[in-house]
Design an enzyme around this catalytic site. Structure first.
Site, PDB file in Angstrom:
ATOM      1  CG  HIS A 122      -2.013  -0.991   1.189  1.00  0.00           C
ATOM      2  ND1 HIS A 122      -2.854  -1.152   0.114  1.00  0.00           N
ATOM      3  CD2 HIS A 122      -2.403  -1.919   2.108  1.00  0.00           C
ATOM      4  CE1 HIS A 122      -3.711  -2.137   0.358  1.00  0.00           C
ATOM      5  NE2 HIS A 122      -3.460  -2.607   1.565  1.00  0.00           N
ATOM      6  CG  ASP A 159      -3.364  -8.235   0.636  1.00  0.00           C
ATOM      7  OD1 ASP A 159      -2.577  -8.519   1.550  1.00  0.00           O
ATOM      8  OD2 ASP A 159      -4.389  -7.540   0.825  1.00  0.00           O
ATOM      9  CG  HIS A 161      -7.026  -4.972   1.807  1.00  0.00           C
ATOM     10  ND1 HIS A 161      -6.599  -5.933   2.704  1.00  0.00           N
ATOM     11  CD2 HIS A 161      -8.167  -4.444   2.306  1.00  0.00           C
ATOM     12  CE1 HIS A 161      -7.445  -5.976   3.714  1.00  0.00           C
ATOM     13  NE2 HIS A 161      -8.410  -5.096   3.501  1.00  0.00           N
ATOM     14  CG  ASP A 242      -5.538  -9.785   3.372  1.00  0.00           C
ATOM     15  OD1 ASP A 242      -5.197 -10.311   2.298  1.00  0.00           O
ATOM     16  OD2 ASP A 242      -5.247  -8.618   3.673  1.00  0.00           O
TER      17      ASP A 242
END
Length: 306
Positions: A122, A159, A161, A242
């Site tokens: 990120h 991931d 996200h 996740d």
């Protein structure tokens, strides 16, 4: 030739506030899950700050360094905290990834897994966010391209996200193919299918909440068909776990075996062009599911190592 694993106790010195999901025990859950496997263990070295400058300006590096507190926490954004040990932890996360790239490109290993924290995907060019300080995998890609003079690197992110930081750092890098599957809508709100990079070298595959492993495998089939056409010389993975059904921060419905299947498919696709594989830990916040999923992932990396 076995799979290298990079880790270091300095990761545990990146201490987050009580109740924070990106917590110290995450690394231990991964290491415990891998403990009985025949792996080649290495300390993640401290990255030279010059490696950070492959993706971040000096002003940003200086700002992060200056934000490290002597005690307690310094908030870098709403969910990203710096602690006294965070600087060394972040440097070792980058150092593990770049050393792993060196190892696979010089024939010392055929695959590697970097079990470090904080995560990195990120972190944008001048913004720490989403628990991340530096763009670990993007920096590793730039090292492969600029130091090892590769022509084509693939960066794959499963991931839950979207890897907005990796996308930002590689947006104008025509030598890097970046592909991501991720839940949408979900933090950080980027990753629409029409975000394709300056040279059309970015592929985003958003998944609806509740999407299961069958949907994920089909999505990764499309991604890998395109990657095979790219003919990468190195494949880098942002390995977030996740998307697991047990994870508290998202709503996808993947199971342990889906990480096995997707990792196997990635390794098979990489083998088409003879590309080694380096994977770095990103998310995964249910400790039991994280350990099981990371183990499934690394076993598949070991299989490709032969």
């Amino acid at each position: 030739m076995t799979t290298r694993v990079y880790t270091h106790p300095d990761a545990d010195r990146h201490v987050t506030p009580p109740g924070h999901p990106e917590q110290v025990p995450r690394r231990r859950s991964v290491l415990d899950a891998l403990a009985d496997l025949p792996l080649d263990w290495h300390d993640a070295p401290l990255a030279d700050q010059a490696e950070l400058l492959r993706c971040h300006p000096q002003s940003y590096v200086d700002r992060i360094r200056g934000s490290i507190p002597t005690e307690g926490w310094q908030m870098l954004d709403g969910d990203t905290h710096a602690a006294p040990g965070s600087w060394d932890a972040a440097l070792r996360a980058v150092g593990g990834a770049t050393d792993a790239v060196d190892a696979v490109l010089t024939g010392k290993a055929h695959s590697a897994f970097v079990a470090m924290r904080p995560p990195g995907h990120h972190a944008e060019r001048e913004t720490a966010m989403g628990f991340c300080f530096f763009g670990t995998v993007a920096i590793a890609a730039k090292r492969a391209l600029d130091h090892h003079r590769l022509d084509r690197v693939a960066v794959l992110d499963f991931d839950v996200h979207h890897g907005n930081g990796t996308q930002d750092l590689l947006w104008s890098e025509k030598r890097a193919f970046f592909a991501s599957s991720h839940q949408m809508p979900l933090y950080p709100g980027t990753g629409a299918a029409d975000e394709t990079g300056e040279f059309g070298q970015i592929m985003n595959v958003p998944l609806r909440p509740g999407s299961d492993g069958a949907v994920a495998r089909a999505a990764w089939g499309r991604i890998l068909d395109r990657m095979i056409g790219w003919k990468p010389q190195l494949v880098l993975i942002s390995a977030g776990f996740d998307a697991h059904a047990d994870d508290p921060l998202a709503q996808l419905d993947w199971q342990d075996q889906d990480f096995t299947a997707i990792t196997r498919a990635i390794c098979d696709a990489a083998a088409v062009s003879g590309a080694p594989v380096v994977s770095s830990l990103e998310g995964g916040y249910d400790l039991a599911a994280l350990g099981r999923s990371a183990r499934a992932h690394v076993i598949e990396l070991m299989e490709t190592a032969g």
